[in-house]
Design a protein around this motif. Structure first.
Motif, PDB file in Angstrom:
ATOM      1  N   ALA A  27      61.246  -2.645 -15.738  1.00 48.87           N
ATOM      2  CA  ALA A  27      61.351  -2.098 -14.381  1.00 48.87           C
ATOM      3  C   ALA A  27      61.102  -0.597 -14.368  1.00 48.87           C
ATOM      4  CB  ALA A  27      62.735  -2.410 -13.804  1.00 48.87           C
ATOM      5  N   VAL A  28      61.590   0.105 -15.389  1.00 50.01           N
ATOM      6  CA  VAL A  28      61.391   1.548 -15.482  1.00 50.01           C
ATOM      7  C   VAL A  28      59.905   1.866 -15.649  1.00 50.01           C
ATOM      8  CG1 VAL A  28      61.815   3.585 -16.916  1.00 50.01           C
ATOM      9  CG2 VAL A  28      63.692   2.019 -16.381  1.00 50.01           C
ATOM     10  N   ILE A  29      59.250   1.135 -16.542  1.00 50.47           N
ATOM     11  CA  ILE A  29      57.823   1.363 -16.789  1.00 50.47           C
ATOM     12  C   ILE A  29      56.998   1.020 -15.553  1.00 50.47           C
ATOM     13  CG2 ILE A  29      55.850   0.629 -18.169  1.00 50.47           C
ATOM     14  CD1 ILE A  29      57.858   0.098 -20.467  1.00 50.47           C
ATOM     15  N   ALA A  30      57.312  -0.118 -14.933  1.00 48.05           N
ATOM     16  CA  ALA A  30      56.563  -0.555 -13.747  1.00 48.05           C
ATOM     17  C   ALA A  30      56.776   0.394 -12.577  1.00 48.05           C
ATOM     18  CB  ALA A  30      56.978  -1.974 -13.368  1.00 48.05           C
ATOM     19  N   ALA A  31      57.972   0.955 -12.451  1.00 47.06           N
ATOM     20  CA  ALA A  31      58.261   1.886 -11.359  1.00 47.06           C
ATOM     21  C   ALA A  31      57.395   3.141 -11.472  1.00 47.06           C
ATOM     22  CB  ALA A  31      59.734   2.265 -11.351  1.00 47.06           C
ATOM     23  N   CYS A  32      57.183   3.603 -12.690  1.00 51.36           N
ATOM     24  CA  CYS A  32      56.303   4.757 -12.902  1.00 51.36           C
ATOM     25  C   CYS A  32      54.890   4.432 -12.437  1.00 51.36           C
ATOM     26  CB  CYS A  32      56.307   5.148 -14.375  1.00 51.36           C
ATOM     27  SG  CYS A  32      54.965   6.279 -14.830  1.00 51.36           S
ATOM     28  N   GLN A  33      54.374   3.282 -12.868  1.00 46.14           N
ATOM     29  CA  GLN A  33      53.019   2.896 -12.478  1.00 46.14           C
ATOM     30  C   GLN A  33      52.909   2.747 -10.968  1.00 46.14           C
ATOM     31  OE1 GLN A  33      50.427   2.988 -14.084  1.00 46.14           O
ATOM     32  NE2 GLN A  33      48.903   1.699 -13.111  1.00 46.14           N
ATOM     33  N   PHE A 154      53.085  -5.639 -14.996  1.00 49.05           N
ATOM     34  CA  PHE A 154      52.408  -4.348 -14.877  1.00 49.05           C
ATOM     35  C   PHE A 154      51.134  -4.485 -14.047  1.00 49.05           C
ATOM     36  CE2 PHE A 154      49.781  -0.798 -16.206  1.00 49.05           C
ATOM     37  CZ  PHE A 154      50.683   0.234 -16.377  1.00 49.05           C
ATOM     38  N   ALA A 155      50.365  -5.556 -14.291  1.00 46.79           N
ATOM     39  CA  ALA A 155      49.123  -5.785 -13.553  1.00 46.79           C
ATOM     40  C   ALA A 155      49.401  -6.046 -12.079  1.00 46.79           C
ATOM     41  CB  ALA A 155      48.364  -6.973 -14.156  1.00 46.79           C
ATOM     42  N   ALA A 156      50.453  -6.819 -11.798  1.00 45.19           N
ATOM     43  CA  ALA A 156      50.800  -7.120 -10.406  1.00 45.19           C
ATOM     44  C   ALA A 156      51.183  -5.848  -9.658  1.00 45.19           C
ATOM     45  CB  ALA A 156      51.948  -8.126 -10.366  1.00 45.19           C
ATOM     46  N   VAL A 157      51.934  -4.984 -10.314  1.00 45.70           N
ATOM     47  CA  VAL A 157      52.320  -3.714  -9.693  1.00 45.70           C
ATOM     48  C   VAL A 157      51.084  -2.850  -9.444  1.00 45.70           C
ATOM     49  CG1 VAL A 157      53.505  -1.517 -10.115  1.00 45.70           C
ATOM     50  CG2 VAL A 157      54.665  -3.679 -10.593  1.00 45.70           C
ATOM     51  N   SER A 158      50.169  -2.826 -10.410  1.00 42.56           N
ATOM     52  CA  SER A 158      48.953  -2.031 -10.257  1.00 42.56           C
ATOM     53  C   SER A 158      48.114  -2.532  -9.097  1.00 42.56           C
ATOM     54  CB  SER A 158      48.125  -2.071 -11.549  1.00 42.56           C
ATOM     55  OG  SER A 158      48.859  -1.544 -12.629  1.00 42.56           O
ATOM     56  N   ALA A 159      48.007  -3.854  -8.977  1.00 40.84           N
ATOM     57  CA  ALA A 159      47.191  -4.441  -7.915  1.00 40.84           C
ATOM     58  C   ALA A 159      47.851  -4.294  -6.552  1.00 40.84           C
ATOM     59  CB  ALA A 159      46.934  -5.917  -8.213  1.00 40.84           C
ATOM     60  N   GLY A 160      49.184  -4.440  -6.512  1.00 42.75           N
ATOM     61  CA  GLY A 160      49.878  -4.402  -5.231  1.00 42.75           C
ATOM     62  C   GLY A 160      50.320  -3.034  -4.784  1.00 42.75           C
ATOM     63  N   GLY A 161      50.225  -2.042  -5.679  1.00 42.39           N
ATOM     64  CA  GLY A 161      50.700  -0.701  -5.350  1.00 42.39           C
ATOM     65  C   GLY A 161      49.981  -0.094  -4.167  1.00 42.39           C
TER      66      GLY A 161
END
Length: 519
Positions: A27-33, A154-161
Motif C-alpha cells: 500500500a505504501v509503494i502503490a500510494a507513491c505511484q 502496481f499496474a492497476a494503480v498506474s492505469a487507474g491513477g
C-alpha cells in the motif's frame, strides 16, 4: 523464518517489520505511484481556475504542466541510479518528502513564479521516488505468486491513477479550491514517509557513479528549448530572448551528447539506440506524447471555458478516454506475442492521427458529443494499442541489468516529449489566437455592451461569444501540428519497426508483465 531469525533481522540497520504486513508495504509503494501518476491529471482539471487566480496567460499556463514534466522526465534516470547506489528506501523517502513539500508550497503560491517553482520541485521529487517505487517491489516481495500479485496491484494503480486524478481534481476544485489539488498530496506524503521505514526494508547498495552533468545539461537544454517556443508564441521569432533560448538549447544539448559519449556510467546509455526497433520505439513515444499532452491541455480549456463545464463535469468528460486506453491496452497485451509490435504501432498511430485530425474541426458550436467525445475515444484507443506495445518493445532483447535503463528511458522520452510538444502546439495556438483576436475585436467593439467594453479595458480578455471564437480557432489550429506529430509516429512505425522472430519469442515470455513495465 524462525523467531530468532526474525528478531535478528529486526536488529539490522534498515530492517523493517514487513514480514507480517506485506499488504501495508504494498500500500505504501502503490500510494507513491498513485500520487505521481494522478498529479498531471488532477492539476490539468484545475488549469482554468489556476489561470484566473494567478493571472496566467494561456501560453504561460503551459508551464504549470511543463515545469513538472521537464524536471520529472529529465531526472528520472538519475533518480533510478540514485536508488541503486544510495539504497532504494532512503531515496524513495527523500523523493516523497520533497514531493510533499513542493505540493504544500505550490498550494500556498500567490504569484505565477511561485507555483512554477513548486511544480518543478514536485518533478524533482517524483523523479527520485517513482523509479524506486517499482524497484522496491522486487526487494520487498519474494519471486513468485506474491511478487506477481504486487506487480498486478502496481499496474492497476498506474492505469487507474489518471482516471482518479480527473475525478479528484474536479471535486477538489469545485467543492474546495484549486489549491487543494496540491494540498491533497501533503497528508498522503507524510503518511507514506512515516510508514516506509516501518514496513519496507532497505535494499543493498551497489557501487556506481552519478552522471550529474548529463542530467543537468539534458534538463536545462530541454527547458531552454521549451521556453524558446513559448516565448516565440508571445513575442515573436525575432525576439532576443527567443533567439537566446534556442541558442542556449543547442549548446546545452550538444554538451549533453558529448557528456554521454565520454561518461563511464552515462545517465542515457547511447547503446540503447543501437537496436532499430528500440530507437523507433523512442521516436514513436516522443511523437505520441507530444500530441497527447497538447490534446489534454487544450480540451480541458475548451470544455470549461467554451462549453462552460464545471470542474467535476470536465473530469467526468475525460473518463471515456481512460476506458478507451484500457481497452486498447488489453487487446494489444493479448495478441502482441502472436502478431508482434508493428501491427499495433501502425494501427494505433493511424487511429491517433484520425482522432487528432477530427479535432482540427473544433469550433465554438461544437458540442461534447458531436465534437469532443468521438475524437477523444479514437485517440484513447489508439494510444492504448501503443502503450503496452512500446513498453515491451523497449525492453525486449535487453540484458536483465539494463531493463531498468531501457524502460526508464522510454518513460523519460514520454515526459520530455510531452513538454516539447505542448510548447510547439502552444506557439501555434498563440499565433492563431492573435490573428483571430484581430478579427473579433472590431466586431466586439461594434456589438458589445458598455459594461463588457469597460471590463475588456481592464482585462484585455474578450467575453463570449467573441472570446470563444478566439479560443476555439487557436485550439483547432494547434491540433494541426499535433496531427503532424502523430503522422511522424505512424511513418516511424511503418518504416523503422520490424517484426523479428526473436522479439516474438521474447514477447511471449514477457506479455504477462506488460502492466507493471508500463507503469
Amino acid at each position: 523464518m524462525t523467531t530468532s531469525q526474525l528478531i535478528h533481522d529486526q536488529k539490522k540497520p534498515g530492517a523493517a517489520r514487513r514480514e507480517g504486513h506485506p499488504g501495508i508495504a504494498l500500500a505504501v509503494i502503490a500510494a507513491c505511484q498513485l500520487m505521481v501518476v494522478l498529479d498531471s491529471t488532477i492539476v490539468n482539471i484545475a488549469l482554468p481556475h489556476i489561470q484566473d487566480a494567478l493571472k496566467f496567460s494561456t501560453t504561460d499556463l503551459t508551464w504549470v504542466v511543463s515545469a513538472y514534466t521537464l524536471t520529472f522526465g529529465g531526472l528520472l534516470l538519475l533518480g533510478g541510479r540514485a536508488g541503486d547506489i544510495l539504497g532504494r528506501r532512503r531515496v524513495f523517502m527523500t523523493g516523497i518528502l520533497l514531493f510533499t513539500l513542493a505540493s504544500f508550497l505550490g498550494g500556498l503560491a500567490q504569484e505565477p513564479w511561485q507555483l512554477l517553482a513548486a511544480r518543478a520541485l514536485q518533478g524533482v521529487g517524483g523523479a527520485i521516488a517513482s523509479p524506486t517505487s517499482l524497484a522496491l517491489i522486487t526487494t520487498t516481495f519474494p519471486e513468485g505468486p506474491e511478487r506477481n500479485r504486487a506487480f498486478g496491484v502496481f499496474a492497476a494503480v498506474s492505469a487507474g491513477g489518471g482516471a482518479i486524478g480527473l475525478l479528484a481534481g474536479g471535486m477538489l476544485t469545485e467543492w474546495l479550491d484549486w489549491r487543494w489539488v496540491l494540498f491533497v498530496n501533503v497528508p498522503i506524503g507524510v503518511l507514506i514517509a512515516v510508514l516506509a521505514p516501518m514496513y519496507i526494508s532497505e535494499s543493498e547498495r551497489h557501487p556506481g557513479r552519478f552522471d550529474i552533468a548529463g542530467a543537468l545539461t539534458s534538463t536545462a537544454g530541454m527547458a531552454s528549448l521549451v521556453y524558446g517556443f513559448i516565448r516565440a508564441s508571445e513575442e515573436g521569432w525575432r525576439d532576443s530572448l527567443t533567439i537566446g533560448s534556442f541558442g542556449a538549447a543547442v549548446v546545452l544539448l550538444l554538451a549533453f551528447g558529448f557528456t554521454e559519449m565520454r561518461a563511464k556510467e552515462p545517465i542515457t546509455p547511447l547503446k540503447m539506440f543501437a537496436d532499430r526497433n528500440r530507437s523507433g520505439t523512442y521516436v514513436i513515444m516522443l511523437s505520441l506524447a507530444a500530441a497527447m499532452f497538447g490534446m489534454f491541455f487544450f480540451i480541458v480549456l475548451f470544455v470549461q471555458n467554451v462549453l462552460d463545464y464545471s470542474p467535476i463535469q470536465a473530469g467526468l468528460a475525460f473518463l471515456p478516454v481512460t476506458a478507451a486506453i484500457v481497452t486498447g491496452a488489453g487487446l494489444s497485451q493479448r495478441f502482441l506475442p502472436v502478431l508482434g509490435p508493428k501491427p499495433f504501432m501502425v494501427t494505433g498511430s493511424s487511429i491517433v492521427v484520425l482522432g487528432l485530425g477530427w479535432q482540427t474541426f473544433i469550433n465554438p458550436d461544437s458540442s461534447y458529443l458531436g465534437g469532443v467525445l468521438g475524437p477523444m475515444l479514437l485517440f484513447g484507443f489508439g494510444m492504448g494499442l501503443n502503450f503496452v506495445t512500446l513498453t515491451l518493445t523497449a525492453v525486449s532483447g535487453v540484458a536483465v541489468h539494463e531493463a531498468g535503463a531501457a524502460s526508464g528511458l522510454l518513460n523519460a522520452t514520454q515526459q520530455v516529449g510531452g513538454s516539447l510538444g505542448l510548447s510547439i502546439l502552444t506557439t501555434v495556438f498563440g499565433s492563431a489566437s492573435r490573428d483571430e483576436a484581430e478579427k473579433q475585436v472590431p466586431k466586439f467593439l461594434a456589438d458589445g455592451s458598455a459594461e463588457q467594453k469597460a471590463e475588456f479595458a481592464k482585462t484585455h480578455q474578450l467575453p463570449a461569444p467573441w472570446g470563444h471564437e478566439v479560443l476555439a480557432q487557436g485550439i483547432s489550429t494547434a491540433f494541426i501540428p499535433a496531427v503532424a506529430m502523430a503522422v511522424l509516429a505512424l511513418v516511424t512505425a511503418g518504416l523503422v519497426i520490424r517484426v523479428r522472430k526473436s522479439d516474438l519469442e521474447a514477447l511471449a515470455g514477457t506479455a504477462g508483465a506488460a502492466g507493471p513495465a508500463g507503469g
